[in-house]
Enzyme design. Structure first.
Site, short mmCIF file in Angstrom:
data_model
loop_
_atom_site.label_atom_id
_atom_site.label_comp_id
_atom_site.label_asym_id
_atom_site.label_seq_id
_atom_site.Cartn_x
_atom_site.Cartn_y
_atom_site.Cartn_z
N CYS A 2 0.85 -1.18 0.00
CA CYS A 2 0.00 0.00 0.00
C CYS A 2 0.89 1.24 0.00
O CYS A 2 1.98 1.23 0.56
CB CYS A 2 -0.88 0.05 1.24
SG CYS A 2 -2.00 -1.33 1.37
N ARG A 30 4.82 0.66 -5.86
CA ARG A 30 4.69 -0.28 -4.76
C ARG A 30 3.66 -1.38 -5.08
O ARG A 30 3.64 -2.41 -4.41
CB ARG A 30 4.26 0.46 -3.48
CG ARG A 30 5.31 1.45 -3.01
CD ARG A 30 4.78 2.30 -1.89
NE ARG A 30 4.60 1.57 -0.66
CZ ARG A 30 5.51 1.40 0.27
NH1 ARG A 30 6.71 1.93 0.10
NH2 ARG A 30 5.27 0.72 1.37
N TRP A 78 -3.41 -2.44 -1.65
CA TRP A 78 -3.20 -3.79 -2.18
C TRP A 78 -4.00 -4.70 -1.27
O TRP A 78 -3.68 -4.83 -0.09
CB TRP A 78 -1.71 -4.13 -2.16
CG TRP A 78 -1.37 -5.35 -2.94
CD1 TRP A 78 -1.20 -5.44 -4.29
CD2 TRP A 78 -1.15 -6.67 -2.43
NE1 TRP A 78 -0.88 -6.73 -4.65
CE2 TRP A 78 -0.83 -7.50 -3.53
CE3 TRP A 78 -1.16 -7.23 -1.16
CZ2 TRP A 78 -0.56 -8.85 -3.39
CZ3 TRP A 78 -0.89 -8.58 -1.02
CH2 TRP A 78 -0.59 -9.37 -2.13
N ASN A 105 -1.90 0.87 6.06
CA ASN A 105 -1.06 -0.13 5.38
C ASN A 105 -0.74 -1.21 6.41
O ASN A 105 -0.35 -0.88 7.52
CB ASN A 105 0.23 0.55 4.89
CG ASN A 105 1.21 -0.44 4.27
OD1 ASN A 105 0.82 -1.56 3.90
ND2 ASN A 105 2.46 -0.05 4.18
N GLY A 106 -0.91 -2.47 6.04
CA GLY A 106 -0.58 -3.55 6.98
C GLY A 106 -1.80 -4.40 7.28
O GLY A 106 -2.79 -4.38 6.55
N GLU A 488 17.23 -16.85 -11.56
CA GLU A 488 16.81 -15.45 -11.68
C GLU A 488 16.31 -15.16 -13.10
O GLU A 488 15.32 -14.47 -13.29
CB GLU A 488 17.98 -14.53 -11.29
CG GLU A 488 17.78 -13.04 -11.55
CD GLU A 488 16.63 -12.41 -10.77
OE1 GLU A 488 15.99 -13.10 -9.95
OE2 GLU A 488 16.36 -11.22 -11.00
N LYS A 492 12.57 -13.81 -13.86
CA LYS A 492 12.30 -12.58 -14.60
C LYS A 492 11.31 -12.85 -15.74
O LYS A 492 10.40 -12.08 -15.97
CB LYS A 492 13.58 -11.98 -15.19
CG LYS A 492 14.49 -11.30 -14.21
CD LYS A 492 14.05 -9.90 -13.77
CE LYS A 492 13.35 -9.92 -12.46
NZ LYS A 492 14.07 -10.12 -11.26
N GLU A 495 7.70 -13.53 -14.32
CA GLU A 495 6.96 -12.40 -13.77
C GLU A 495 6.71 -11.30 -14.79
O GLU A 495 5.70 -10.61 -14.70
CB GLU A 495 7.61 -11.86 -12.49
CG GLU A 495 9.03 -11.40 -12.65
CD GLU A 495 9.65 -10.98 -11.33
OE1 GLU A 495 8.94 -10.79 -10.35
OE2 GLU A 495 10.89 -10.84 -11.29
N HIS A 511 19.09 -35.98 -14.07
CA HIS A 511 18.30 -36.60 -13.00
C HIS A 511 16.80 -36.35 -13.19
O HIS A 511 16.01 -36.54 -12.27
CB HIS A 511 18.76 -36.08 -11.64
CG HIS A 511 20.20 -36.40 -11.35
ND1 HIS A 511 20.64 -37.68 -11.08
CD2 HIS A 511 21.30 -35.62 -11.36
CE1 HIS A 511 21.95 -37.67 -10.90
NE2 HIS A 511 22.38 -36.42 -11.07
N LYS A 614 5.53 -4.38 -5.30
CA LYS A 614 6.96 -4.11 -5.13
C LYS A 614 7.41 -4.45 -3.73
O LYS A 614 8.50 -4.95 -3.51
CB LYS A 614 7.24 -2.63 -5.43
CG LYS A 614 8.70 -2.21 -5.30
CD LYS A 614 9.53 -2.86 -6.37
CE LYS A 614 11.00 -2.54 -6.29
NZ LYS A 614 11.80 -3.50 -7.07
C1 F6R Z 1 11.45 -10.29 -8.30
C2 F6R Z 1 11.34 -9.48 -7.09
C3 F6R Z 1 10.96 -10.16 -5.83
C4 F6R Z 1 11.72 -9.55 -4.64
C5 F6R Z 1 11.22 -10.15 -3.33
C6 F6R Z 1 11.98 -9.59 -2.13
O1 F6R Z 1 11.82 -9.52 -9.40
O2 F6R Z 1 11.53 -8.29 -7.12
O3 F6R Z 1 11.17 -11.54 -5.90
O4 F6R Z 1 13.09 -9.78 -4.81
O5 F6R Z 1 9.85 -9.87 -3.18
O6 F6R Z 1 11.83 -8.21 -2.07
P1 F6R Z 1 12.83 -7.35 -1.19
O7 F6R Z 1 14.19 -7.42 -1.82
O8 F6R Z 1 12.27 -5.96 -1.22
O9 F6R Z 1 12.82 -7.95 0.18
#
Ligand code: F6R
Length: 619
Positions: A2, A30, A78, A105-106, A488, A492, A495, A511, A614
């Site tokens: 949020c 966010r 959110w 928020n929370g 990774e 990417k 997502e 395996h 985010k």
């Molecule tokens: C993927 C991504 C997420 C964050 C994860 C942790 O692109 O951004 O997987 O890496 O949610 O977020 P932080 O680093 O803010 O704790």
């Protein structure tokens, strides 16, 4: 997740709505699914809220403009309790007269009990949210106290869970009161106006002077003052600081998307993270570490906790930390670590990695580690955020604000910070690699230029990505530090482009996963340097042969001058030579560019992928 904005300006001013809407736009990164504002006007508190993007709220405000005001709060939600609907969007009003408006928020964990109590007292709820409970409680407390700060103190004493709350009341014009527990809130200090925000991006267009609010504190802003008290009512002062990035840094800077901007910022992110870490003699100095050198010398185990991309940075770190320090290192997803019974003690160093510093899963793991007596160190990109505050020590990455939801530059900065930590520990504890720290630091200093070369040579990767826009599945293989890079790369693509993608350790292929290979299946392979130890390079080249023989389309990321891969590669993406442990700083970049370009070719919003936030501030 949020986003929260609060503003109080001069009474003659009527900009409050504009300031708050601008703040909400800056907090869009966010992630959110509805938005709303409330203004304190001469006639009371007026609000508007809409499910969906900010554009929906803007359209509603144009259709039915709100009266002028100099005090406002704004929110992007959110959804947690209750679907993302107009009714559940914030602000929520409290009291029969609706004179109070509140945003949150929370998660208020004891909201059921509180709601039942209010229902029994005849309170009528208009939404399914936990937030409305706080709004109703606050309205009642205000009726008793006629003081919004005192009322807030009474209410927070009854709430359990994580929350940032902001409230305004029709009878208290020119005042916004905020409270925070386990959730972010910063104060922006202007001239004759003051701001509140989930982070400084909310008000960076107006002031760069900020005050960090501590855990369990209530802040009251008026046009001329920002007063802070602890939840127990004792006055306190927040930590003032100057924000060293400006509004332009939070905007796209000429790139079509934040993600592209952030991918291009990676040489700087790594360089800035390395800045100022050595003394005149080239020895590493990590001033921010508040754990004594003696305690660090006695560490017998390192546990890295993180989520998502940050956890992959941790996996890269494991190879480097164990190699340089000879301290056993485990990497664990924070949410798994928290709810088992980990074997840690006062000689364990628990390192959390988090871009936002607000990821609830990681925060809870850090608290758990602290409760079990471990030393906790946070690697974090966001000053003033909760995880570093809850840790014994912090090592900040200097990637700058990361706005695109999917992490790119923060990942490289996290890996860089982990290298710094490993080299520092090696230096502190002596041993084989203590002397090597300086030469690795020299090599690290050359890496930003190598990342730049990769970025500058991505033309063919973009073509391949556009050509593959209709692909339904992509696999990624890597070995050693190339394994987390493969994970990774797959994350990417999932997502950003919503394509089925999986990363495997190349050695695991035989395996099971090799059964997935059928003619035309695209597979990225992250090839270790030919100079890698233990013949790893040759083993991965054999893996490429195996999958190619079964019809895979091989997209090979290999060092410049590595000719051994040529006969088995359908495409070769070249990266500059680095020593084996540092390679992820260059090999990750083509995979980021590939995912972003393919998603763009599919017409998707790479900055805000569906269903993602985010900053994931709930468990
Ligand atoms: C993927 C991504 C997420 C964050 C994860 C942790 O692109 O951004 O997987 O890496 O949610 O977020 P932080 O680093 O803010 O704790």
């Amino acid at each position: 997740m949020c986003g929260i904005v609060g503003y109080v300006g001069p009474s003659a001013d009527s900009r409050a709505l504009d300031v708050v809407m601008e703040g909400l736009a800056r907090l869009e990164y966010r992630g959110y699914d509805s938005a709303g504002v409330a203004l304190v006007t001469e006639d009371g508190v007026s609000s508007e809220k809409r499910a969906g993007k900010l554009g929906n709220l803007r359209a509603a405000l144009e259709e039915q403009p709100l009266p002028d005001a100099s005090t406002a709060i704004g929110h992007t939600r959110w959804a947690t309790h209750g679907a993302p609907t107009d009714e559940n969007a914030h602000p929520h009003h409290g009291g029969e007269d609706g004179k109070l408006a509140l945003i949150h928020n929370g998660i208020i964990e004891n909201f059921h009990a509180l709601k039942n109590e209010l229902l029994a007292d005849g309170v009528v709820f208009r939404s399914e949210t936990d937030t409305e409970v706080a709004a109703q409680l606050l309205a009642r407390a205000y009726d008793d106290t006629a003081d919004l700060t005192l009322a807030m103190l009474q209410v927070v004493a009854r709430l359990e869970g994580a929350f940032t709350l902001l409230a305004v009341h029709a009878d208290a014009p020119g005042v916004v009161v905020g409270a925070r527990r386990n959730s972010p809130l910063v104060v922006g200090i202007g001239e004759g106006e003051n701001f509140l925000g989930s982070d400084v991006a909310a008000f960076i267009g107006h002031t760069r002077e900020a005050v960090e609010l501590g855990q369990d504190e209530v802040v009251t802003i008026t046009p001329d003052s920002a007063t802070i008290v602890r939840f127990d009512g004792t006055p306190t002062e927040g930590k003032a600081y100057h924000v060293d990035w400006d509004a332009a840094a939070a905007e796209k800077g000429g790139y079509p998307t934040f993600m592209q901007k952030e991918i291009h910022e990676q040489p700087h992110a790594v360089q800035d993270t390395l800045l100022g870490r050595t003394d005149d003699e080239g020895r590493l100095v990590l001033d921010e570490l508040r754990i004594s050198e003696d305690d660090l010398r006695q560490v017998t185990k390192i546990v890295i906790v993180a989520c998502g991309t940050a956890a992959y940075a941790g996996m890269v770190a494991k190879y480097a930390l164990e190699h340089w320090t000879r301290i056993p290192c485990e990497v664990e997803l924070a949410h798994e670590f928290r709810y088992r019974d980990p074997v840690i003690d006062g000689h364990t160093l628990v390192v959390s990695i988090s871009q936002s510093g607000e990821t609830m899963d990681t925060l809870m793991a850090v608290k758990h580690a602290g409760d079990l007596g471990a030393h906790t160190l946070s690697i974090c990109n966001t000053h003033g955020s909760t995880i570093p505050r809850e840790s014994d020590a912090v090592l900040y990455t200097h990637a700058g604000p990361e706005i695109a939801v999917a992490s790119t530059k923060a990942f490289l900065a996290q890996i860089t910070a982990c290298y710094l930590l490993g080299l520092y520990l090696a230096q502190l504890r002596g041993g084989t690699y203590a002397d090597e720290a300086q030469s690795v630091m020299k090599e690290l200093a050359e890496v930003p230029e190598k990342i730049q070369r990769v970025i500058d040579s991505m033309g063919r990767v973009r073509e391949i990505a556009r050509f593959m826009a209709d692909t339904r599945s992509v696999l990624f293989l890597g070995r050693h530090v190339g394994y987390p890079v493969a994970l990774e790369g797959a994350l990417k693509l999932k997502e950003l482009a919503y394509i089925h993608a999986e990363g495997f350790a190349a050695g695991e292929l035989k395996h099971g996963p090799i059964a997935l290979i059928e003619p035309g299946q695209p597979v990225f392979i992250v090839v270790p340097s030919p100079s890698s130890e233990h013949g790893l390079h040759g083993k991965v080249v054999s893996n490429i042969q195996e999958i190619r023989a079964r019809g895979a389309r091989t997209l090979v990321i290999a060092e410049e001058g590595d000719e051994a891969v040529v006969p088995f590669a359908d495409e070769i993406i070249r990266v500059p030579a680095t020593s084996a442990l540092l390679a992820p700083l260059v090999t990750t970049v083509p995979l980021q560019v590939f995912a972003a370009e393919l998603a763009t070719a599919k017409g998707l919003d790479v900055d805000q992928p569906r269903n993602l936030a985010k900053s994931v501030t709930v468990e």
